[in-house]
Design a protein around this motif. Structure first.
Motif, PDB file in Angstrom:
ATOM      1  N   LEU A  50      -3.479 -46.840 -20.233  1.00  0.00           N
ATOM      2  CA  LEU A  50      -4.632 -46.090 -20.516  1.00  0.00           C
ATOM      3  C   LEU A  50      -5.399 -47.065 -21.589  1.00  0.00           C
ATOM      4  CD1 LEU A  50      -2.959 -42.536 -20.770  1.00  0.00           C
ATOM      5  CD2 LEU A  50      -4.797 -43.101 -19.284  1.00  0.00           C
ATOM      6  N   LEU A  53      -7.292 -49.755 -19.719  1.00  0.00           N
ATOM      7  CA  LEU A  53      -8.711 -48.978 -19.128  1.00  0.00           C
ATOM      8  C   LEU A  53      -9.719 -48.856 -20.172  1.00  0.00           C
ATOM      9  CD1 LEU A  53      -8.848 -47.908 -16.109  1.00  0.00           C
ATOM     10  CD2 LEU A  53      -8.031 -45.872 -16.926  1.00  0.00           C
ATOM     11  N   ALA A  54      -9.145 -48.366 -21.401  1.00  0.00           N
ATOM     12  CA  ALA A  54     -10.389 -47.952 -22.446  1.00  0.00           C
ATOM     13  C   ALA A  54     -10.777 -49.249 -22.799  1.00  0.00           C
ATOM     14  CB  ALA A  54      -9.613 -47.595 -23.457  1.00  0.00           C
ATOM     15  N   GLU A  56     -11.337 -52.002 -20.973  1.00  0.00           N
ATOM     16  CA  GLU A  56     -12.250 -52.581 -19.890  1.00  0.00           C
ATOM     17  C   GLU A  56     -13.560 -51.981 -19.963  1.00  0.00           C
ATOM     18  OE1 GLU A  56     -11.225 -52.927 -15.753  1.00  0.00           O
ATOM     19  OE2 GLU A  56      -9.395 -52.241 -16.339  1.00  0.00           O
ATOM     20  N   VAL A  57     -13.453 -50.564 -20.714  1.00  0.00           N
ATOM     21  CA  VAL A  57     -15.016 -49.868 -20.922  1.00  0.00           C
ATOM     22  C   VAL A  57     -15.492 -50.287 -22.089  1.00  0.00           C
ATOM     23  CG1 VAL A  57     -15.988 -47.784 -21.290  1.00  0.00           C
ATOM     24  CG2 VAL A  57     -14.319 -48.079 -19.498  1.00  0.00           C
ATOM     25  N   GLN A  58     -14.837 -50.688 -23.230  1.00  0.00           N
ATOM     26  CA  GLN A  58     -15.330 -51.001 -24.484  1.00  0.00           C
ATOM     27  C   GLN A  58     -14.352 -51.728 -25.194  1.00  0.00           C
ATOM     28  OE1 GLN A  58     -15.695 -47.720 -27.320  1.00  0.00           O
ATOM     29  NE2 GLN A  58     -17.491 -48.367 -28.158  1.00  0.00           N
ATOM     30  N   ALA A  59     -14.552 -53.049 -25.469  1.00  0.00           N
ATOM     31  CA  ALA A  59     -13.645 -54.120 -26.045  1.00  0.00           C
ATOM     32  C   ALA A  59     -12.951 -53.257 -27.375  1.00  0.00           C
ATOM     33  CB  ALA A  59     -14.331 -55.243 -26.282  1.00  0.00           C
ATOM     34  N   PRO A  61     -12.353 -50.098 -28.401  1.00  0.00           N
ATOM     35  CA  PRO A  61     -12.327 -48.454 -28.080  1.00  0.00           C
ATOM     36  C   PRO A  61     -12.858 -47.597 -29.423  1.00  0.00           C
ATOM     37  CG  PRO A  61     -10.654 -49.298 -27.036  1.00  0.00           C
ATOM     38  CD  PRO A  61     -11.013 -50.496 -27.987  1.00  0.00           C
ATOM     39  N   LEU A  66     -10.526 -42.729 -27.814  1.00  0.00           N
ATOM     40  CA  LEU A  66      -9.440 -43.469 -27.504  1.00  0.00           C
ATOM     41  C   LEU A  66      -8.160 -42.262 -27.437  1.00  0.00           C
ATOM     42  CD1 LEU A  66      -8.044 -45.982 -26.536  1.00  0.00           C
ATOM     43  CD2 LEU A  66      -7.388 -46.495 -29.066  1.00  0.00           C
ATOM     44  N   VAL A  69      -8.347 -40.229 -24.495  1.00  0.00           N
ATOM     45  CA  VAL A  69      -7.729 -40.670 -23.349  1.00  0.00           C
ATOM     46  C   VAL A  69      -6.386 -40.877 -23.315  1.00  0.00           C
ATOM     47  CG1 VAL A  69      -7.761 -42.891 -22.047  1.00  0.00           C
ATOM     48  CG2 VAL A  69      -9.929 -42.100 -22.834  1.00  0.00           C
TER      49      VAL A  69
END
Lengths: 407, 407
Positions: A50, A53-54, A56-59, A61, A66, A69
């Protein structure tokens, strides 16, 4: 007929099959007539998945999001464990941190527990249900989801045991107790039947990693009877963590050898030997949010002195950069870092009443030609910094020197 | 400067990259000055993964605990989307169904929304934040996590739009609107600029699958302006679903051809032609929780009649078994099932004022040698059951016969 809080870590619930095993163990305790509250972590690997994944969306988070998630990891496990128990014919009900509710402050990703509402859990226990609670997570006063930081599930377990005044808090993990040292380094390492709260604190913070340190502090504060057991062995008493010292009991001088590979050393040389210098050096490091562990200042000569401390290996480059920025202002000659070091510590409450422990340690290391770079002592431990290539050797010879390989 | 609710389905948020795309689209609307509430599904595949995990633990998962597990899918997406928006410099805040709160009844796995608290959302919108809400989920009066059933995220979107009195509810999906029929079957299928609420209901329930039927009902009930768009195309107006009929507008007689491969036929032959027989047949089927779609009872001869209906293909074996159990009691001659059938329907509000639509349909099918097994009509649709091997042919020739391939 006790009220027991059991906590199972990520490895113990790492697959549907393992979750079923946990359910069988819980059902066994339940069949013996105990009341059970079970705290679980996310399935092993899930929290890392997880977080990846985070990222990947926001270096970097957003902490609130977070927590939204990563708290899902434990939520999946509680549902699955409740199903596994129902499949065995044991009534059970799952609760997220918010549902319980585990009230925390609003420090996302490392929140602190403030209180726990035990009403719903008590009603379930009275109705004969096993209560399953998501570890690692809580909710703040505004209803935001929070998490307690890595290893926070241990803290959840202890906090629930404290709130419920449970008879015992059992922490199930992939080791069957606390050992005299890491058996992977010293095969002769033995399991301790009991370890004092203070020893455990020193061992956990020194890298034994069996229990999260905050959970041990919590247990000490609220006098929770804490036991570490293996979730993969049917039998065994694990290791009991004790809080009251029994003066009639003979204590081993040294209970265990802890070590930590994750530290790096920083040397600031030739600083003026005057009041306030420690703050001038460590202030900027603390401002950069870098944890400092051992701190050594030698007696000065010619009006200057050397100042050394250790930081997490990951933070070494940052620490050096921070200090280079203030080097001229402080008037230091040089700032040098070394990440090829490790820390080895001997821990034992018996040290308090025994002399000669330190000299035994130093002689043992000297006989192997291991140079000691830094020394730090407390009432119940002595830590040394040595070249990291000597870690295994140092731990092994100390384990033998203090008779830990013999029962 | 409108208040827009946007809903993005699982495919639209199926990867970190796609979530970033959604964030860019949301940011564009926000930059235009609109207030935005965004409802998201779980990343595609995630709900199925969680259900499979649950079934590994309990073959027939406990509904309450299943909802605890599967609701995590949307929770992950809301956190990730909030991060993606913050990364673009757009302030955003995520909410689970429980946090909003979307109050539902306690029918786990298929709960119904009772009310939505808009207070926190309004405060966020007033503060310039994008509000992100987990679709598909809610919370019951006791604080238990509930889910709304498959496709429930559409319903969440429409319900939020209704609660907030939004100017428009935009459903983003992997198709760019509602088509005259499935373009995979008929390449000449055209996108409809508008479709009436009633047509949409008939098309959705007949298998067009663009929108969940419950969400369309909800939109009709609360007069929510509903638009279907593609999340993969930058431009395009999608298809607007209209609720008030404009009497001055010329309506096409037939708006679309819907079909459903998922039905099976049950024939109960030679039953006594007397009052109560339909109930005696369908009562036990309903008790077995099997949905019945088309129902046909022919005029009786010699005191007996034949009774036919359709059920989901998956339930055929069970339906047959149920009826064989009551066959003697009813006095039926035989119970026969056929799962090699399909349903093809023509839908259009214009049918109301046009004659000859049915005969055009039947003649078109007859010319291709397609035998009609059952017929069912409503005010705005005519459905026929035919051998499933004729599905593509039937849809294609009907599409042409009603001029749907021409603009």
């Amino acid at each position: 007929m006790a009220l027991i809080v059991q906590k199972y870590g990520g490895t113990s619930v790492g697959s549907p099959e393992r979750i079923k095993n946990v359910a069988r163990r819980v059902a066994k305790f339940k069949a013996q007539g105990h009341d059970l509250v079970v705290v679980v972590s996310a399935m092993s690997g899930e929290t890392n998945r997880l977080i990846a994944l985070a990222k990947e969306v926001q270096a970097n988070p957003d902490p609130r999001e977070l927590d939204v998630v990563i708290s899902t990891g434990e939520q999946v496990t509680i549902g699955l464990l409740a199903m596994a128990l129902k499949e065995l014919g044991v009534d059970a009900r799952s609760y997220t941190g918010a549902q319980v509710k585990v009230l925390t402050d609003s420090t996302f990703t490392k929140a602190r527990i403030q209180s726990i509402d035990d009403e719903a859990m008590r009603a379930d226990l009275a109705a004969g249900r096993v209560v399953i609670v998501a570890g690692f997570q809580g909710v703040d006063a505004e209803g935001n989801i929070t998490t307690l930081g890595r290893g926070g599930s241990d803290t959840s377990g202890v906090a629930l045991a404290a709130a419920l005044k449970a008879d015992e808090c059992q922490i199930y993990t992939d080791v069957d107790g606390v050992y005299t040292t890491d058996p992977r380094v010293v095969p002769e390492a033995r399991k301790l039947k009991t370890v004092t709260f203070e020893e455990m604190l020193e061992m956990a913070s020194l890298g034994s990693k069996v229990l999260q340190i905050r959970s041990v502090e919590f247990a000490g504060k609220y006098n929770v009877k804490l036991r570490v057991l293996s979730s993969f062995q049917e039998e065994g008493e694990g290791t009991l963590i004790t809080f009251e010292e029994d003066p009639t009991m003979e204590k081993p001088v040294v209970s265990g050898i802890a070590f930590n590979r994750d530290e790096a050393r920083v040397n600031v040389t030739g600083v003026p030997d005057k009041p306030g210098i420690a703050y001038q050096i460590l202030g900027p490091v603390a401002d950069a949010n870098i944890d400092v562990d051992m701190i050594i200042q030698n007696l000065g000569q010619d009006g200057t002195t050397d100042f050394s401390f250790t930081v997490p290996k990951n933070d070494l480059a940052r620490a050096i950069k921070v200090l280079e920025g203030v080097q001229n202002h402080i008037g230091a000659r040089s700032v040098v870092g070394d990440d090829k070091i490790c820390k080895v510590s001997i821990v034992g409450v018996g040290m308090r009443s025994h002399v000669g422990v330190a000299s035994t340690m130093f002689r043992t290391l000297a006989e192997e030609g291991i140079n000691i770079q830094m020394i730090s002592t407390s009432e119940i431990k002595i830590s040394v910094i040595v070249d990291e290539k000597y870690l295994e050797l140092a731990v092994r010879v100390l384990h033998r020197a203090f008779g830990l390989d013999r029962d």
